[in-house]
Motif scaffolding. Structure first.
Motif, PDB file in Angstrom:
ATOM      1  N   SER A   1       0.811  -1.218   0.000  1.00 53.67           N
ATOM      2  CA  SER A   1       0.000   0.000   0.000  1.00 53.67           C
ATOM      3  C   SER A   1       0.849   1.274   0.000  1.00 53.67           C
ATOM      4  O   SER A   1       0.299   2.375  -0.065  1.00 53.67           O
ATOM      5  CB  SER A   1      -0.928   0.014   1.218  1.00 53.67           C
ATOM      6  OG  SER A   1      -1.735  -1.143   1.240  1.00 53.67           O
ATOM      7  N   GLY A   2       2.129   1.123   0.119  1.00 51.71           N
ATOM      8  CA  GLY A   2       3.008   2.293   0.077  1.00 51.71           C
ATOM      9  C   GLY A   2       2.850   3.214   1.272  1.00 51.71           C
ATOM     10  O   GLY A   2       2.995   4.436   1.149  1.00 51.71           O
ATOM     11  N   ILE A   3       2.581   2.629   2.454  1.00 49.71           N
ATOM     12  CA  ILE A   3       2.344   3.488   3.620  1.00 49.71           C
ATOM     13  C   ILE A   3       3.628   3.842   4.376  1.00 49.71           C
ATOM     14  O   ILE A   3       3.649   4.795   5.147  1.00 49.71           O
ATOM     15  CB  ILE A   3       1.354   2.840   4.614  1.00 49.71           C
ATOM     16  CG1 ILE A   3       1.884   1.503   5.132  1.00 49.71           C
ATOM     17  CG2 ILE A   3      -0.014   2.668   3.961  1.00 49.71           C
ATOM     18  CD1 ILE A   3       1.069   0.931   6.289  1.00 49.71           C
ATOM     19  N   LEU A   4       4.702   3.080   4.164  1.00 48.00           N
ATOM     20  CA  LEU A   4       5.905   3.282   4.977  1.00 48.00           C
ATOM     21  C   LEU A   4       6.756   4.423   4.429  1.00 48.00           C
ATOM     22  O   LEU A   4       7.328   4.318   3.350  1.00 48.00           O
ATOM     23  CB  LEU A   4       6.724   1.990   5.038  1.00 48.00           C
ATOM     24  CG  LEU A   4       6.283   0.985   6.109  1.00 48.00           C
ATOM     25  CD1 LEU A   4       6.908  -0.384   5.844  1.00 48.00           C
ATOM     26  CD2 LEU A   4       6.691   1.471   7.498  1.00 48.00           C
ATOM     27  N   ASN A   5       6.844   5.478   5.184  1.00 47.68           N
ATOM     28  CA  ASN A   5       7.629   6.671   4.830  1.00 47.68           C
ATOM     29  C   ASN A   5       7.421   7.065   3.364  1.00 47.68           C
ATOM     30  O   ASN A   5       8.390   7.138   2.581  1.00 47.68           O
ATOM     31  CB  ASN A   5       9.114   6.447   5.134  1.00 47.68           C
ATOM     32  CG  ASN A   5       9.797   7.748   5.537  1.00 47.68           C
ATOM     33  OD1 ASN A   5       9.159   8.816   5.563  1.00 47.68           O
ATOM     34  ND2 ASN A   5      11.074   7.682   5.859  1.00 47.68           N
ATOM     35  N   PRO A   6       6.190   7.348   2.986  1.00 42.87           N
ATOM     36  CA  PRO A   6       5.879   7.604   1.573  1.00 42.87           C
ATOM     37  C   PRO A   6       6.653   8.803   1.034  1.00 42.87           C
ATOM     38  O   PRO A   6       6.715   9.851   1.667  1.00 42.87           O
ATOM     39  CB  PRO A   6       4.373   7.861   1.577  1.00 42.87           C
ATOM     40  CG  PRO A   6       4.012   8.153   2.992  1.00 42.87           C
ATOM     41  CD  PRO A   6       5.011   7.433   3.847  1.00 42.87           C
ATOM     42  N   GLY A   7       7.231   8.627  -0.128  1.00 40.13           N
ATOM     43  CA  GLY A   7       7.986   9.701  -0.763  1.00 40.13           C
ATOM     44  C   GLY A   7       9.449   9.727  -0.396  1.00 40.13           C
ATOM     45  O   GLY A   7      10.207  10.506  -0.970  1.00 40.13           O
ATOM     46  N   ALA A   8       9.863   8.920   0.562  1.00 40.82           N
ATOM     47  CA  ALA A   8      11.290   8.836   0.881  1.00 40.82           C
ATOM     48  C   ALA A   8      11.928   7.746   0.027  1.00 40.82           C
ATOM     49  O   ALA A   8      11.295   6.735  -0.271  1.00 40.82           O
ATOM     50  CB  ALA A   8      11.499   8.535   2.364  1.00 40.82           C
ATOM     51  N   VAL A   9      13.169   7.942  -0.350  1.00 40.67           N
ATOM     52  CA  VAL A   9      14.000   7.011  -1.127  1.00 40.67           C
ATOM     53  C   VAL A   9      13.462   6.827  -2.554  1.00 40.67           C
ATOM     54  O   VAL A   9      14.153   7.094  -3.517  1.00 40.67           O
ATOM     55  CB  VAL A   9      14.178   5.644  -0.430  1.00 40.67           C
ATOM     56  CG1 VAL A   9      15.115   4.771  -1.249  1.00 40.67           C
ATOM     57  CG2 VAL A   9      14.729   5.833   0.979  1.00 40.67           C
ATOM     58  N   LEU A  10      12.221   6.343  -2.672  1.00 41.67           N
ATOM     59  CA  LEU A  10      11.596   6.153  -3.984  1.00 41.67           C
ATOM     60  C   LEU A  10      10.440   7.136  -4.124  1.00 41.67           C
ATOM     61  O   LEU A  10       9.803   7.495  -3.129  1.00 41.67           O
ATOM     62  CB  LEU A  10      11.076   4.717  -4.114  1.00 41.67           C
ATOM     63  CG  LEU A  10      12.153   3.616  -4.172  1.00 41.67           C
ATOM     64  CD1 LEU A  10      11.533   2.243  -3.979  1.00 41.67           C
ATOM     65  CD2 LEU A  10      12.924   3.689  -5.485  1.00 41.67           C
ATOM     66  N   PRO A  11      10.139   7.566  -5.347  1.00 41.99           N
ATOM     67  CA  PRO A  11       8.994   8.464  -5.515  1.00 41.99           C
ATOM     68  C   PRO A  11       7.716   7.769  -5.053  1.00 41.99           C
ATOM     69  O   PRO A  11       7.576   6.557  -5.176  1.00 41.99           O
ATOM     70  CB  PRO A  11       8.952   8.725  -7.027  1.00 41.99           C
ATOM     71  CG  PRO A  11      10.258   8.260  -7.562  1.00 41.99           C
ATOM     72  CD  PRO A  11      10.781   7.228  -6.624  1.00 41.99           C
ATOM     73  N   GLU A  12       6.802   8.564  -4.513  1.00 35.84           N
ATOM     74  CA  GLU A  12       5.526   8.017  -4.063  1.00 35.84           C
ATOM     75  C   GLU A  12       4.794   7.421  -5.267  1.00 35.84           C
ATOM     76  O   GLU A  12       4.765   8.017  -6.343  1.00 35.84           O
ATOM     77  CB  GLU A  12       4.713   9.168  -3.452  1.00 35.84           C
ATOM     78  CG  GLU A  12       3.771   8.720  -2.384  1.00 35.84           C
ATOM     79  CD  GLU A  12       3.286   9.912  -1.544  1.00 35.84           C
ATOM     80  OE1 GLU A  12       4.015  10.927  -1.469  1.00 35.84           O
ATOM     81  OE2 GLU A  12       2.190   9.802  -0.975  1.00 35.84           O
ATOM     82  N   ALA A  13       4.215   6.246  -5.076  1.00 35.17           N
ATOM     83  CA  ALA A  13       3.559   5.547  -6.204  1.00 35.17           C
ATOM     84  C   ALA A  13       2.288   6.299  -6.615  1.00 35.17           C
ATOM     85  O   ALA A  13       1.672   6.977  -5.812  1.00 35.17           O
ATOM     86  CB  ALA A  13       3.236   4.119  -5.809  1.00 35.17           C
TER      87      ALA A  13
END
Lengths: 469, 469
Positions: free
Chosen positions: A457-469
Motif C-alpha cells: 500500500s506504500g504506507i511506509l515513509n511515503p515519498g522517501a528514497v523512492l517516488p511516491e507511487a
C-alpha cells in the motif's frame, strides 16, 4: 493513493492503544536541521513493539502513511513529510531502554529510541565500547542511525552502522514483527533482512530494537594534526599509516584552509593553534592498551616527514590536547552552518579518484561564480562533505539561484568518477531525484519490486528514497 | 510449474549464444561432496555477463529453472537439483578472470568463476591479502562463496564473505543486469542489494562479478596449540586474548579429543605432537609487521597459565611449525569424512551458551545410542561443526536410522539456545525444512515476498532456501 490520518482514523486507532499514545506533534517533530521542510501529521509515541504493530496494522488497513521519527537529526528530510495526505509520525522516543549489556559476548540489546550517547554510556559502564561516533550523537537514536546506516568518524576502523549490528527486531507494513535480535556472529539461514532494513530509511519496516556489537574499551590512543601539501599526499600518508599500523588507524579526517578560515570568521573565541595550512589531516591511531601509541605516532610522523608527505604537525600528548584537536574538527560543521551554504554534498569517490575530483570540481565551481568550497571529512573512507558557500561577506541567499547548478555540477562529477551522491546521509526526500538520475536502472527496478512486495500500500515513509507511487 | 530444459528450448537458446556455450553436464556438475544427491540438467558455460543475461531472459520466458553452479563444494545441496523438471545448470567456470587489482585502494575486481586460491595469489602478487580462508579454497569460486556467504578460519578478525565484498554485478531473473561493482567504502544510495544477493544462494540473482576488499600483507604472526580444561575455559582464554590484543586475534579454533582420535584411527601417517587432550584450541594472532608476535603469544600464555586456563601447549616458532599446527586442524574434516558421519551439523549459539550446549547436546546424543560426537571449529565465532559418528569399528550406515533423531535433537537444542542451524554453510536443499521449522514466521513471510517480487516465475535455483512454489 493514501488517506490522511484524520480524526476518524485517529480515534479508532486510539481505542486500540494505551491512553496517551497518540497526540499532537511538537515542533521538534515537524522541523529538521537544515530548515528546508515543515512537516505535518499526528504523533504516535508507542511504548512497546506490540503497540507499533497495532499502529502499522491499522495504518495499512486504512492506507494511512507512517513516517518513522527517530532523533530528528537526519539531513535529507527522511523524517519529514511536508505535503500529501497527513501521516502518522511514529516516534520511538518512549522505547529507549538499553535492555541488556553482555560484555562477555560483546553484545548489547537496545530499543530503537535509545540515544547514541546513552548507548555509549551503557557500553562504557560494562567496560566496553560502541564505536559509532558522530556529531549528532547527543540526539540521534539507534533506530534512525540504523535506518539510515549512519557513518561518522570511526568508519575506517569499525565500519558503518550496519557493520555494528548483529540483528534487528522490526515491524513490517502489515504489523507482522520480525524477531531478528541475535547474539550470533554467524547465521546463514535465509536472506539477510537485517541488511535490507538497515539503510532503507523506514520505507520497508520499522526497526524497534537492535543487537549491537561491542568492542573492548579504548586502548592506547594517539592523535595528530598534520599539515600535508595536497589531498594526494594525504592519501599517501594514509597508505603508509595503514601499512605501519594495519587495522589500527581509527580516524583519518581531512580539513582545508577554507574550513579554518570559516572558524576564524564566525567562531572567534576558538583560537587556532597554527596558521591554517591549505590542507591538513587529523589522524588517530588506536593500539593495544599496553602499547606506546605516542611512539607509534612519532614513528609514523618521522617516516612521513622523510618522505616529504607532511610539512608540519602536532601530536596530542594528552587527553585535553586530543580533545582540542577533535574540537577543531567538530567546529567545522558548526562554522559551515553559521556561514550558510549555497549547497551541501555528502559524496564519496574511489580513493584514487579523490585528488582529481577535488581539483576538477573546484575548477567547475569557480566557473559558476565567486563561490567558496569547504571540502572536508572522512578522507580515509573516500567520503567528503563537499559544501559550497558564498564569498566572504555575502549571504547564501544571494546565490540561491546557483544552487541547482552547483549541485548538478558536483553530482555529475561524482558520478563520472564512479562515486556516490550520498555516502552516509542517505536519500531521504532530498535526493530522490538524484537516485533516479544516477542510480543503476536494474537496481532501481529491484528496489521498486522489493518495496511493492513488502509495503504493497506504500504506507511506509511515503515519498522517501523512492517516488511516491 | 516449471518446464524442463528440453531439446527445443536448448536449441532455441543455443542460437542466441556463442557456439559451445551449451553442452552436456559433466559428472562434477551432477554430484556433490557428501554424495547425497545426483543432479540433472543441461550445462551452460557462458563467457560473459551478457550471455548470462541472455540465458536468464530465455529461461524466464520459457519458465525453465536455472541452477547456478560455482565450485561445487557446497555441503547443503544448493548446487544440485535432483528432481523436478530438468534445469539449466549455469556454471560460471569460464568467467574466472581477476579483472583488476588496485592495491592503492585495497580493492580487486574479479569474475564470479575465479577460484579462491587464484584470488589469494592475485592479491599477494600486489602485496595485499584477501583473507577469506577455508578448506575448499582450491576449488571454491567467488560467486558461490558470496552466494552462500562463506565463513572459514578468519571470520573472527575479517568477517564473513559479505564483509569482504564492496559490491556485486548480478543478473536478475529476467536478464536485467545490476551494475553494482564499486570501489566505494561508503554508499548510502538506496537498498543494499549487495547484502540481499549475498547469502541468497542463487535464488534472487546470479552474481557474475564482485569488488573485493583487500588487506595489507600478513604482519607478524604467532600460532599456538593450547590445552584447555573445558570449552568454558577456552572462552575465558578468548576473552583474555581479545583484551590483551584487541582486534588482533585472527583465529580461535577448538578441537576435541575425538577429532584427534579420528586422525589416529584413519590417518596413521599423521603423527600427533602430543597425547590428545580432551579439549584444545588453535589460536593465531597477527600483529603489525614490526611487532614481536612470539613475545605477545608468550605473554598471553603466561597470563592464561597463571589463571589456570591452560594446562599445556606449544607455540609455533617458525613457518613450518605453524603449518604443522594448521595441518592438524585441517586434518579433522578429512578424518571425519573417512570415518563417515551419521549426521553433521553446522551450528552457532551465543558464546555464553556454548559450554552448556556442548554438555547438554552430548548427553542427549548419548541417550540416543552409542554414538561419538566430534565438536570442533570456529569457537571464536560461536560456530561449531557438531558432527555425530558411529562407535569405533561400526559404519555410519548401521546408524542411519538414528540420523533424523540426531539431527532434530541437535537442532532443537540449538534453537532453544538462541542459535542458528546453519552458521556458515547455508540452507541449500538440505535445510529447507529446518528453515521452515525454526525460522521466524515474519522473516519467512518477507523472504517469500521478496522471492516472488524478484523471481516471479520461480526459475532461480528452484527448491533451494525456500520450498518450490
Amino acid at each position: 493513493m493514501l488517506n490522511p490520518a484524520d480524526d476518524a482514523f485517529l480515534s479508532r486507532l486510539a481505542s486500540d492503544l494505551p491512553e496517551g499514545t497518540l497526540g499532537p506533534a511538537e515542533p521538534r517533530h515537524l522541523t529538521e536541521p537544515r530548515g528546508r521542510w515543515i512537516g505535518q501529521g499526528a504523533l504516535a509515541r508507542p511504548r512497546s513493539t506490540e503497540d507499533v504493530a497495532r499502529i502499522m496494522a491499522a495504518a495499512q488497513a486504512a492506507r494511512v502513511g507512517v513516517v518513522p521519527f527517530s532523533g530528528g537529526t537526519g539531513l535529507v528530510g527522511g523524517q519529514i513529510r511536508p505535503d500529501g495526505p497527513a501521516p502518522v509520525i511514529l516516534s520511538l522516543e518512549r522505547m529507549a531502554a538499553v535492555r541488556r549489556v553482555r560484555p562477555d559476548e560483546n553484545v548489547m540489546e537496545v530499543e530503537a529510541g535509545a540515544i547514541l550517547t546513552s548507548v555509549h554510556a551503557a557500553a562504557e559502564a560494562a567496560g566496553r565500547r560502541f564505536p559509532l561516533w558522530l556529531a549528532s550523537q547527543g540526539s540521534a537514536r539507534i533506530g534512525g542511525l540504523l535506518a539510515t546506516n549512519a557513518g561518522g568518524l570511526h568508519v575506517l576502523r569499525y565500519g558503518m552502522a550496519r557493520d555494528l549490528c548483529l540483528g534487528v527486531e522490526a515491524v513490517l507494513a502489515d504489523g507482522r514483527v520480525i524477531h531478528g535480535l541475535s547474539r550470533l556472529r554467524k547465521d546463514n539461514t535465509g536472506y539477510d533482512l537485517r541488511h535490507l532494513l538497515i539503510g532503507s530509511e523506514g520505507t520497508l519496516g520499522i526497526i524497534t530494537a537492535a543487537s549491537l556489537r561491542l568492542f573492548p574499551a579504548e586502548g592506547a590512543v594517539a592523535t595528530a594534526l598534520l599539515t600535508v601539501p595536497s589531498p594526494a599526499t594525504a592519501l599517501e600518508l594514509l597508505a603508509r599509516a595503514e601499512a605501519r599500523l594495519p587495522g589500527q588507524v581509527s580516524a583519518f579526517e581531512i580539513m582545508s584552509k577554507v574550513g579554518f578560515d570559516f572558524i576564524t570568521e564566525v567562531i572567534p573565541d576558538l583560537s587556532l593553534p597554527f596558521t591554517p595550512p591549505e590542507w591538513s589531516v587529523l589522524i588517530e591511531i588506536e593500539l593495544a592498551p599496553d602499547a606506546d601509541a605516542d611512539a607509534a605516532m612519532a614513528g609514523l610522523y618521522m617516516e612521513a616527514d622523510e618522505a616529504g608527505l607532511v610539512s608540519d604537525g602536532q601530536i596530542a600528548a594528552s587527553g585535553p590536547a586530543r580533545d582540542r584537536l577533535w574540537h577543531l574538527r567538530e567546529a567545522i560543521p558548526d562554522a559551515n552552518r553559521r556561514i550558510g551554504a549555497v549547497s551541501s554534498h555528502d559524496i564519496s569517490v574511489p580513493l584514487a579518484e579523490l585528488p582529481g575530483f577535488i581539483a576538477t570540481a573546484g575548477a567547475a565551481i569557480a566557473a559558476l561564480g565567486p563561490l567558496r568550497v569547504n571540502a572536508f571529512g572522512h578522507l580515509g573512507d573516500g567520503n567528503l562533505h563537499y559544501n559550497v558557500f558564498p564569498p566572504k561577506g555575502a549571504a547564501a541567499q544571494e546565490f540561491r539561484h546557483l544552487r541547482d547548478a552547483v549541485k548538478q555540477t558536483v553530482h555529475d562529477l561524482v558520478d563520472a568518477a564512479g562515486g556516490s551522491v550520498s555516502a552516509e546521509h542517505g536519500i531521504g526526500r532530498l535526493k530522490v531525484g538524484d537516485l533516479a538520475r544516477y542510480g543503476d536502472p536494474a537496481k532501481l527496478f529491484a528496489m521498486r519490486a522489493i518495496k511493492a512486495a513488502l509495503d504493497p500500500s506504500g504506507i511506509l515513509n511515503p515519498g522517501a528514497v523512492l517516488p511516491e507511487a
